[in-house]
Enzyme design. Structure first.
Site, PDB file in Angstrom:
ATOM      1  N   ILE A  31      70.253   2.118  63.807  1.00  0.00           N
ATOM      2  CA  ILE A  31      70.995   2.236  62.550  1.00  0.00           C
ATOM      3  C   ILE A  31      71.956   1.075  62.357  1.00  0.00           C
ATOM      4  O   ILE A  31      72.006   0.445  61.306  1.00  0.00           O
ATOM      5  CB  ILE A  31      71.781   3.564  62.500  1.00  0.00           C
ATOM      6  CG1 ILE A  31      70.831   4.755  62.606  1.00  0.00           C
ATOM      7  CG2 ILE A  31      72.601   3.652  61.223  1.00  0.00           C
ATOM      8  CD1 ILE A  31      71.550   6.084  62.685  1.00  0.00           C
ATOM      9  N   ALA A  32      72.750   0.781  63.385  1.00  0.00           N
ATOM     10  CA  ALA A  32      73.771  -0.269  63.265  1.00  0.00           C
ATOM     11  C   ALA A  32      74.077  -0.813  64.646  1.00  0.00           C
ATOM     12  O   ALA A  32      73.865  -0.152  65.660  1.00  0.00           O
ATOM     13  CB  ALA A  32      75.042   0.280  62.621  1.00  0.00           C
ATOM     14  N   GLY A  34      76.991  -3.724  66.782  1.00  0.00           N
ATOM     15  CA  GLY A  34      78.206  -4.529  66.706  1.00  0.00           C
ATOM     16  C   GLY A  34      78.718  -4.811  68.097  1.00  0.00           C
ATOM     17  O   GLY A  34      78.065  -4.504  69.101  1.00  0.00           O
ATOM     18  N   GLY A  35      79.917  -5.397  68.174  1.00  0.00           N
ATOM     19  CA  GLY A  35      80.479  -5.755  69.455  1.00  0.00           C
ATOM     20  C   GLY A  35      80.807  -4.564  70.330  1.00  0.00           C
ATOM     21  O   GLY A  35      80.890  -4.683  71.554  1.00  0.00           O
ATOM     22  N   VAL A  39      74.120   2.054  67.415  1.00  0.00           N
ATOM     23  CA  VAL A  39      73.905   3.451  67.023  1.00  0.00           C
ATOM     24  C   VAL A  39      72.448   3.616  66.606  1.00  0.00           C
ATOM     25  O   VAL A  39      71.913   2.795  65.841  1.00  0.00           O
ATOM     26  CB  VAL A  39      74.854   3.857  65.873  1.00  0.00           C
ATOM     27  CG1 VAL A  39      74.640   5.320  65.507  1.00  0.00           C
ATOM     28  CG2 VAL A  39      76.311   3.610  66.260  1.00  0.00           C
ATOM     29  N   LYS A  54      75.028   6.825  70.224  1.00  0.00           N
ATOM     30  CA  LYS A  54      75.714   5.532  70.331  1.00  0.00           C
ATOM     31  C   LYS A  54      75.680   5.073  71.781  1.00  0.00           C
ATOM     32  O   LYS A  54      76.044   5.815  72.691  1.00  0.00           O
ATOM     33  CB  LYS A  54      77.165   5.640  69.855  1.00  0.00           C
ATOM     34  CG  LYS A  54      77.919   4.313  69.948  1.00  0.00           C
ATOM     35  CD  LYS A  54      79.322   4.415  69.402  1.00  0.00           C
ATOM     36  CE  LYS A  54      80.035   3.067  69.518  1.00  0.00           C
ATOM     37  NZ  LYS A  54      81.406   3.125  68.999  1.00  0.00           N
ATOM     38  N   ASP A 147      90.974   2.947  64.783  1.00  0.00           N
ATOM     39  CA  ASP A 147      90.058   1.965  64.181  1.00  0.00           C
ATOM     40  C   ASP A 147      89.522   2.487  62.851  1.00  0.00           C
ATOM     41  O   ASP A 147      88.325   2.420  62.570  1.00  0.00           O
ATOM     42  CB  ASP A 147      88.904   1.660  65.135  1.00  0.00           C
ATOM     43  CG  ASP A 147      88.190   0.359  64.763  1.00  0.00           C
ATOM     44  OD1 ASP A 147      86.993   0.226  65.093  1.00  0.00           O
ATOM     45  OD2 ASP A 147      88.813  -0.499  64.125  1.00  0.00           O
TER      46      ASP A 147
END
Length: 617
Positions: A31-32, A34-35, A39, A54, A147
């Protein structure tokens, strides 16, 4: 996920590689990424329900302290139950990578749905209230998110917000250890998270929510455009003070909780909605016609509408106008009602004036009568009573406060000034570098002129820069240039090139642009110092005063406590007062400097720098 301050790259594993590691799940797709991890969408086979898994980078799994915190926080989050929070189902480790299994929310993140676009104010308020209520629930269970940003807020198919990605979550009250890396997203993270991480509480999440609210209303971050949303996008002004308070650099001046922020937004939205409803109410119709009503509605950013909606709306307006005209026309044909004649006026005759009565004759004064008085014996003089002596037992004086508040404040200020001196020194260096760079560019422009003009202008340039350096290396807010606002006044200005003529317009335009560039840098330098001073005041000076107040438990020390609380209020009410204290001014002088409209100046013989005021001096 958007990029955070954690810059380590992470290569997301292929779903086919992960599937054997999760026998109870069928992993569909990525799905996604990043650093902070990746996910995946998956299906939990035993319950046939969609989930999100995740995976965190291996470096987190190798940190024993992080692993322990991750397990504690995952268990805590699993106990959270709120419609605006993504549920946590499981956690663990595979191939050295920590993972967490969460509720899958079909839809897009707020980042993908509204990035760079302004959202209608009622919709923005609804989303933010949902986020606040979810955070309030998490805060009640001792969890800070740390966050909050559009990339971590999902919108389901009914556009309900759901907070996810608690990867940076932390239990309240857990101290940050020496050498521990601080994570956060630029422009969304509260200043104290980076400067004073051990003082972080729920108000850090409040700051991030305020930034998100500003971004939804305007399509811009406050860091990119700090003006109030009403000035940027025309949203209702009632939301401006809410956002200003939520995003205040000092945690003490923000909303105390996410729940309080939600209540304020709800109250403002109710007022805005009621005002818009009154503006849309039918206009009264009278026999003389339709009386127009002033529009009091809110200015928002409308959602996209279809052509059919416009046609229907236009048709409805046309019908309303026709009905109004018919009513007015019908009313105008009604014959006027007969006006009854007033009864005849009755005028009373004036009453006759009474005749004056004759004045009576004055009676003669009576003759004085002689009366014989019998002498009375002299009264007996009694001796005065002797005074009664009453012995009064002296009262025991109340004990006076023993705590020396002035001495304590002097000591606290002295300790804090040592930290402030470094900030003043940094500001002074930055101001000097700024004016040096400006002078170099100005002189380069002067050297491009012909010899005659150069000979006339160079002395003025030297004179102006000498004056500015004596004023603390500070540039004025505006330059006195030919053709400017001071032109045509007989050349009375004494600023840069003051009193010149209107020749070389291109040269003067270049100087104006250079000044605007370097004056803006000077403003940023001043704002940076003020922010650092706010953090120093809350994180050191005020904190020390509060700890001393906690120690003053004797009832006789109430006056001392009142004095310390008054000092805290003075610092919070006006940061210039605190800056003046740090520059070495005494209390009275510091208050006068803070109340004045001019800049706070450094005292003679004291180390420090001035904080720019309205005149830029």
């Amino acid at each position: 996920m958007s990029e955070t301050m954690h810059t380590a790259s992470f290569e997301a594993p292929d779903p086919s590689w992960l599937t054997p590691l999760f026998p109870g799940y069928s992993i569909d797709c990525l799905i996604a990424t990043g650093g902070m991890g990746a996910v995946y969408r998956a299906v939990q086979l035993s319950l046939d329900r969609p989930v999100a898994i995740k995976i965190l980078p291996r470096e987190f799994g190798q940190d024993q302290e992080f692993r322990e915190n991750f397990e504690t926080e995952a268990k805590t989050m699993a106990r959270l139950n709120h419609p605006n929070l993504i549920g946590v189902y499981d956690f663990g480790e595979v191939e050295g990578m920590l993972f967490i299994v969460m509720e899958f929310v079909p839809g897009k993140t707020l980042f993908h749905s509204a990035h760079g676009m302004a959202v209608a104010q009622e919709e923005a308020a609804r989303i933010v209230v949902g986020v606040c209520e979810a955070l309030a629930h998490a805060h009640e269970h001792g969890i800070l998110h740390r966050d909050i940003k559009p990339g971590n807020i999902l919108l389901d198919q009914q556009a309900r917000p759901k907070i996810g990605d608690f990867g940076l979550a932390r239990a309240m009250g857990v101290a940050v250890k020496d050498g521990e890396t601080i994570f956060g997203t630029p422009n969304y993270t509260a200043p104290e998270v980076l400067k004073f991480p051990n003082l972080v509480d729920a108000r850090a999440d409040v700051f991030s929510v305020g930034v998100v609210f500003h971004e939804l209303l305007t399509g811009k971050l406050p860091a990119a455009d700090p003006r109030p949303p009403s000035a940027i996008a025309g949203s209702h002004p009632k939301y401006d003070p809410i956002i200003r308070r939520a995003t205040h650099p000092s945690p003490e001046l923000r909303f105390a909780s996410a729940a309080e922020l939600a209540r304020e937004i709800k109250a403002a939205t109710a007022s805005v909605t009621a005002s818009a409803a009154r503006a849309r109410a039918p206009m009264p119709v009278t026999g003389g016609g339709v009386r127009p009503q002033p529009f009091r509605g809110t200015v928002g950013i409308p959602a996209k509408s279809s052509g059919a909606g416009v046609v229907v709306g236009t048709f409805a307006v046309a019908v309303a106008l026709v009905i109004a005209i018919l009513i007015v026309t019908k009313g105008s044909r009604t014959p006027p009602a007969a006006v009854p004649k007033p009864p005849p006026e009755v005028v009373e005759a004036p009453a006759p004036k009474p005749r004056p009565e004759p004045k009576p004759e004055p009676e003669p004064e009576p003759e004085p009568e002689i009366v014989k008085v019998k002498p009375q014996p002299e009264p007996e003089v009694k001796p005065e009573p002797e005074p009664v002596v009453v012995k009064v037992k002296p009262e025991k004086p109340e004990p006076l406060p023993t705590f020396d508040v002035p001495a304590f404040l002097d000591k606290a200020r002295g300790i804090t000034r040592q930290k402030a001196a470094l900030m003043f020194a940094t500001q002074a260096e930055e101001l000097e570098e700024n004016i040096d760079a400006f002078e170099r560019k100005v002189k380069r422009e002067v050297r491009s002129l012909d010899k005659v003009r150069r000979a006339l202008i160079e002395p003025r340039v030297e004179e102006s820069f000498e004056k500015w350096r004596q004023d603390g290396n500070r540039l004025p807010k505006s330059l006195d240039l030919p053709g400017g606002k001071n032109a045509g006044q007989g050349g009375g200005g004494r600023g840069l090139l003051g009193g010149g003529n209107n020749q070389d317009k291109g040269f003067f335009q270049s100087l104006k642009q250079l000044h605007a560039e370097f004056y803006s840098k000077q403003v940023l330098i001043d704002e940076k110092l003020e922010l650092n001073m706010i953090l120093l005041a809350d994180g050191m000076y005020v904190l020390g005063l509060r700890k001393q107040i906690e120690r003053l438990t004797d009832p006789n020390e109430v006056p001392s406590v009142d004095l310390l609380n008054g000092e805290i209020d003075a610092v919070h009410d006006n940061i210039k007062y605190f800056i003046a204290l740090m520059q070495g001014l005494e209390t009275t002088a510091a208050r006068d400097a803070a109340d004045s409209k001019t800049a706070v100046k450094k005292p003679p013989g004291k180390a420090g720098a001035a904080v720019g005021g309205d005149d830029g001096a």
